[in-house]
Design a protein around this motif. Structure first.
Motif, mmCIF file in Angstrom:
data_model
loop_
_atom_site.group_PDB
_atom_site.id
_atom_site.type_symbol
_atom_site.label_atom_id
_atom_site.label_comp_id
_atom_site.label_asym_id
_atom_site.label_seq_id
_atom_site.Cartn_x
_atom_site.Cartn_y
_atom_site.Cartn_z
ATOM 1 N N ILE A 87 43.716 39.381 24.928
ATOM 2 C CA ILE A 87 45.132 39.761 24.984
ATOM 3 C C ILE A 87 45.997 38.519 24.831
ATOM 4 C CG2 ILE A 87 46.958 40.702 26.463
ATOM 5 C CD1 ILE A 87 44.879 42.582 27.644
ATOM 6 N N ARG A 88 47.015 38.623 24.007
ATOM 7 C CA ARG A 88 47.896 37.492 23.730
ATOM 8 C C ARG A 88 48.592 37.039 25.019
ATOM 9 N NH1 ARG A 88 50.415 35.132 19.437
ATOM 10 N NH2 ARG A 88 52.536 34.348 19.771
ATOM 11 N N GLY A 89 48.426 35.774 25.349
ATOM 12 C CA GLY A 89 49.057 35.212 26.544
ATOM 13 C C GLY A 89 48.096 34.968 27.685
ATOM 14 N N VAL A 90 46.919 35.600 27.651
ATOM 15 C CA VAL A 90 45.924 35.394 28.712
ATOM 16 C C VAL A 90 45.246 34.045 28.489
ATOM 17 C CG1 VAL A 90 43.785 36.208 29.751
ATOM 18 C CG2 VAL A 90 45.553 37.857 29.073
ATOM 19 N N GLY A 91 45.514 33.109 29.386
ATOM 20 C CA GLY A 91 44.936 31.783 29.231
ATOM 21 C C GLY A 91 43.580 31.649 29.873
ATOM 22 N N LEU A 92 43.402 32.306 31.006
ATOM 23 C CA LEU A 92 42.150 32.174 31.756
ATOM 24 C C LEU A 92 41.932 33.427 32.583
ATOM 25 C CD1 LEU A 92 40.032 29.873 32.141
ATOM 26 C CD2 LEU A 92 41.204 29.331 34.266
ATOM 27 N N LEU A 93 40.685 33.879 32.657
ATOM 28 C CA LEU A 93 40.332 35.075 33.428
ATOM 29 C C LEU A 93 39.257 34.709 34.442
ATOM 30 C CD1 LEU A 93 40.715 38.171 33.732
ATOM 31 C CD2 LEU A 93 38.788 38.433 32.161
ATOM 32 N N THR A 94 39.541 34.978 35.708
ATOM 33 C CA THR A 94 38.607 34.652 36.792
ATOM 34 C C THR A 94 38.159 35.933 37.481
ATOM 35 O OG1 THR A 94 39.685 32.525 37.167
ATOM 36 C CG2 THR A 94 38.307 33.372 38.941
ATOM 37 N N GLU A 95 36.860 36.075 37.678
ATOM 38 C CA GLU A 95 36.315 37.226 38.397
ATOM 39 C C GLU A 95 36.294 36.922 39.895
ATOM 40 O OE1 GLU A 95 32.653 38.813 36.553
ATOM 41 O OE2 GLU A 95 32.989 37.247 35.037
ATOM 42 N N VAL A 96 36.617 37.928 40.702
ATOM 43 C CA VAL A 96 36.742 37.737 42.150
ATOM 44 C C VAL A 96 36.030 38.854 42.895
ATOM 45 C CG1 VAL A 96 38.355 37.619 44.105
ATOM 46 C CG2 VAL A 96 38.949 36.517 41.939
ATOM 47 N N ILE A 97 35.303 38.474 43.938
ATOM 48 C CA ILE A 97 34.754 39.434 44.912
ATOM 49 C C ILE A 97 35.262 38.997 46.278
ATOM 50 C CG2 ILE A 97 32.689 40.331 46.031
ATOM 51 C CD1 ILE A 97 31.168 39.872 43.444
ATOM 52 N N ILE A 240 55.266 36.057 31.598
ATOM 53 C CA ILE A 240 54.314 36.722 32.493
ATOM 54 C C ILE A 240 54.490 38.236 32.468
ATOM 55 C CG2 ILE A 240 53.660 37.012 34.920
ATOM 56 C CD1 ILE A 240 54.156 34.061 35.335
ATOM 57 N N GLN A 241 55.733 38.704 32.467
ATOM 58 C CA GLN A 241 55.970 40.150 32.497
ATOM 59 C C GLN A 241 55.488 40.840 31.221
ATOM 60 O OE1 GLN A 241 56.906 41.762 35.225
ATOM 61 N NE2 GLN A 241 56.918 39.767 36.234
ATOM 62 N N LYS A 242 55.619 40.164 30.080
ATOM 63 C CA LYS A 242 55.139 40.758 28.826
ATOM 64 C C LYS A 242 53.616 40.837 28.816
ATOM 65 C CE LYS A 242 59.058 39.402 25.904
ATOM 66 N NZ LYS A 242 59.486 38.597 24.732
ATOM 67 N N VAL A 243 52.973 39.761 29.290
ATOM 68 C CA VAL A 243 51.513 39.766 29.365
ATOM 69 C C VAL A 243 51.042 40.838 30.343
ATOM 70 C CG1 VAL A 243 49.465 38.389 29.948
ATOM 71 C CG2 VAL A 243 51.395 37.318 28.785
ATOM 72 N N LYS A 244 51.760 40.987 31.449
ATOM 73 C CA LYS A 244 51.434 42.018 32.445
ATOM 74 C C LYS A 244 51.448 43.405 31.812
ATOM 75 C CE LYS A 244 53.442 44.143 36.581
ATOM 76 N NZ LYS A 244 54.539 44.043 37.580
ATOM 77 N N GLU A 245 52.473 43.693 31.011
ATOM 78 C CA GLU A 245 52.567 45.008 30.372
ATOM 79 C C GLU A 245 51.446 45.214 29.358
ATOM 80 O OE1 GLU A 245 54.544 47.468 31.238
ATOM 81 O OE2 GLU A 245 55.244 46.151 32.851
ATOM 82 N N TYR A 250 46.314 47.955 28.072
ATOM 83 C CA TYR A 250 44.914 47.878 27.637
ATOM 84 C C TYR A 250 43.973 48.531 28.660
ATOM 85 C CZ TYR A 250 40.320 45.918 26.611
ATOM 86 O OH TYR A 250 38.976 45.772 26.354
ATOM 87 N N LEU A 251 44.186 48.274 29.943
ATOM 88 C CA LEU A 251 43.260 48.760 30.973
ATOM 89 C C LEU A 251 43.480 50.228 31.331
ATOM 90 C CD1 LEU A 251 43.168 45.656 33.351
ATOM 91 C CD2 LEU A 251 41.412 46.396 31.733
ATOM 92 N N GLY A 252 44.702 50.691 31.193
ATOM 93 C CA GLY A 252 44.968 52.092 31.494
ATOM 94 C C GLY A 252 45.410 52.341 32.932
ATOM 95 N N PRO A 253 45.556 53.619 33.299
ATOM 96 C CA PRO A 253 46.142 53.974 34.603
ATOM 97 C C PRO A 253 45.228 53.757 35.802
ATOM 98 C CG PRO A 253 45.472 55.952 33.421
ATOM 99 C CD PRO A 253 45.264 54.812 32.469
ATOM 100 N N LYS A 254 43.962 53.450 35.582
ATOM 101 C CA LYS A 254 43.045 53.255 36.707
ATOM 102 C C LYS A 254 43.165 51.866 37.339
ATOM 103 C CE LYS A 254 39.538 56.568 35.159
ATOM 104 N NZ LYS A 254 38.107 56.754 34.810
#
Length: 409
Positions: A87-97, A240-245, A250-254
């Motif tokens: 996704i345009r604007g996502v610089g880094l994705l971190t998985e969390v538990i 940030i708000q545009k990337v959030k939308e 992409y992920l949907g309502p869940k």
């Protein structure tokens, strides 16, 4: 020439006013000035506290957090993660538990928030700048290490980098039974890890959080491909708000996508509610202080009955008379308000620049009270003064306009 304004100014600056009217007018101005000054200062302090909360949590918070709408975890797959990364604007994705776990050290124990993060966590988080002891790395030479809050370390008296006395983290086994076994070995999953560093961010985090590698948390909690959150770092050049939308689409309502303020919505909302109630309280104090304007105008109407009668006889309308006394009250309030605004803004600037008033706590993360002035607060204060001034001036002005000419000449 605005005749009502000219007469109101002459009444205000007149040296022939009776002494008691002059004293009450001065008290009115002082009351309005003090109330205005206090309101500006208190609202600015609340603004500063709001910014302080954002700054403190910003050291550990990502730009965006993805969580499940229902349940505390969700299943991830490589295609899903790769889709978010693209996704345009996502610089880094971190998985969390993240989940509660029982932490044992020697003969002491406490329930902590264990947060397992993937290796790129410190690339997007500024928590490494909050390390007060040890090292922020969760893996060294292939060995897992835990990063502790200062409150957790103090509570259990934990020594760092001691492999002979590791931390023991326990989590209830999911056996499918409704009752928990009384045998700890069968009731809990247990893993050991060495304490590697201590951070100091904010009391709530410091007193409860322990950071561990993602794989460690996955094995302890038996999460498999499930995650409690995905943390997203947005590139500096993107909104940030545009990337959030885009992520939400992409992920949907869940899934929920939360920005920094939404991650701490309860705390920030509490500050805003307190600020609102403080404004209302001080507005009532201003109203009480402005009641002196009502008394001074009422006495001025009595003192200037002959002048009013002459003006009416010369052709002045009741509207002109009302305006004279409304403007008189406005001048008194304006002088007090401008003085209060000047003093309030000056005091806030001095605090911002020289940090004169300290928090008075040795454990505080900031040395002085945070202050931030906003134009909206000044405008709101001015509006409150205008409304209050009209409210207390309207009655004396109406009484002046109703004076009988024949009885007062």
């Amino acid at each position: 020439m605005d005749v009502p304004l000219l007469i109101a100014r002459r009444y205000f600056f007149s040296k022939k006013k009776r002494n008691i009217i002059s004293i009450i007018s001065n008290i009115s101005m002082i009351g309005v000035a003090v109330g205005t000054m206090a309101l500006i200062i208190v609202l600015s302090v609340f603004n500063g506290l709001e910014d302080l909360v954002r700054t403190l949590y910003g050291k550990s918070d990502p730009d965006l957090v993805v969580t499940a709408v229902q349940g505390k975890s969700f299943t991830v797959s490589e295609p899903l993660l790769e889709g978010v990364r693209r996704i345009r604007g996502v610089g880094l994705l971190t998985e969390v538990i993240e989940d509660n776990a029982l932490l044992q050290y020697h003969d002491r124990q406490m329930v902590v928030k264990m947060k397992g993060v993937s290796e790129n966590y410190y690339t997007q988080s500024r928590i490494d700048s909050s390390i007060v002891e040890g090292d922020h790395r969760l893996r060294r030479n292939g060995e897992p290490y835990a990063l502790l809050g200062a409150g957790v370390q103090h509570e259990l008296s934990i020594a760092l980098n001691n492999r002979f006395a590791p931390l023991h983290l326990l989590y209830p086994r999911n056996t499918g039974k409704k009752t928990l076994s009384m045998n700890p070995e069968s009731a809990f999953t247990e893993k050991s890890i060495t304490a590697g560093g201590v951070f100091l961010i904010e009391q709530h985090i410091d007193d409860s959080y322990v950071f561990v590698p993602l794989e460690f948390a996955e094995e302890l909690l038996h999460y498999g491909p499930r995650r409690t959150a995905l943390e997203v770092n947005v590139g500096d050049e993107h909104d940030i708000q545009k990337v959030k939308e885009l992520i939400k689409k992409y992920l949907g309502p869940k899934f929920k996508v939360l920005d920094s303020d939404e991650q701490h919505v309860s705390l920030l909302k509490a500050i805003k509610v307190e600020k609102m109630f403080v404004f209302i309280t001080f507005a009532f104090i201003l109203l009480i202080a402005s009641l002196n304007i009502f008394f001074s105008l009422s006495m001025l109407v009595i003192d200037k009955r002959k002048d009013v009668a002459i003006l009416l006889a010369m052709g002045a309308t009741p509207r002109h008379i009302r305006r004279i006394f409304l403007l008189e009250g406005a001048i008194v309030a304006l002088v007090g308000a401008v003085t209060g605004l000047f003093l309030g803004i000056t005091i806030c600037w001095v605090q911002q620049t020289f940090h004169v008033v300290s928090m008075g706590m040795a454990t505080s993360v900031v040395d002085s009270y945070p202050v931030k002035m906003q134009f909206s607060d000044i405008a709101l204060t001015g509006l409150a003064i205008v409304v209050i001034t009209i409210a207390v001036s309207i009655r004396p002005a109406l009484n002046a306009a109703r004076l009988d000419v024949r009885e007062n000449l």
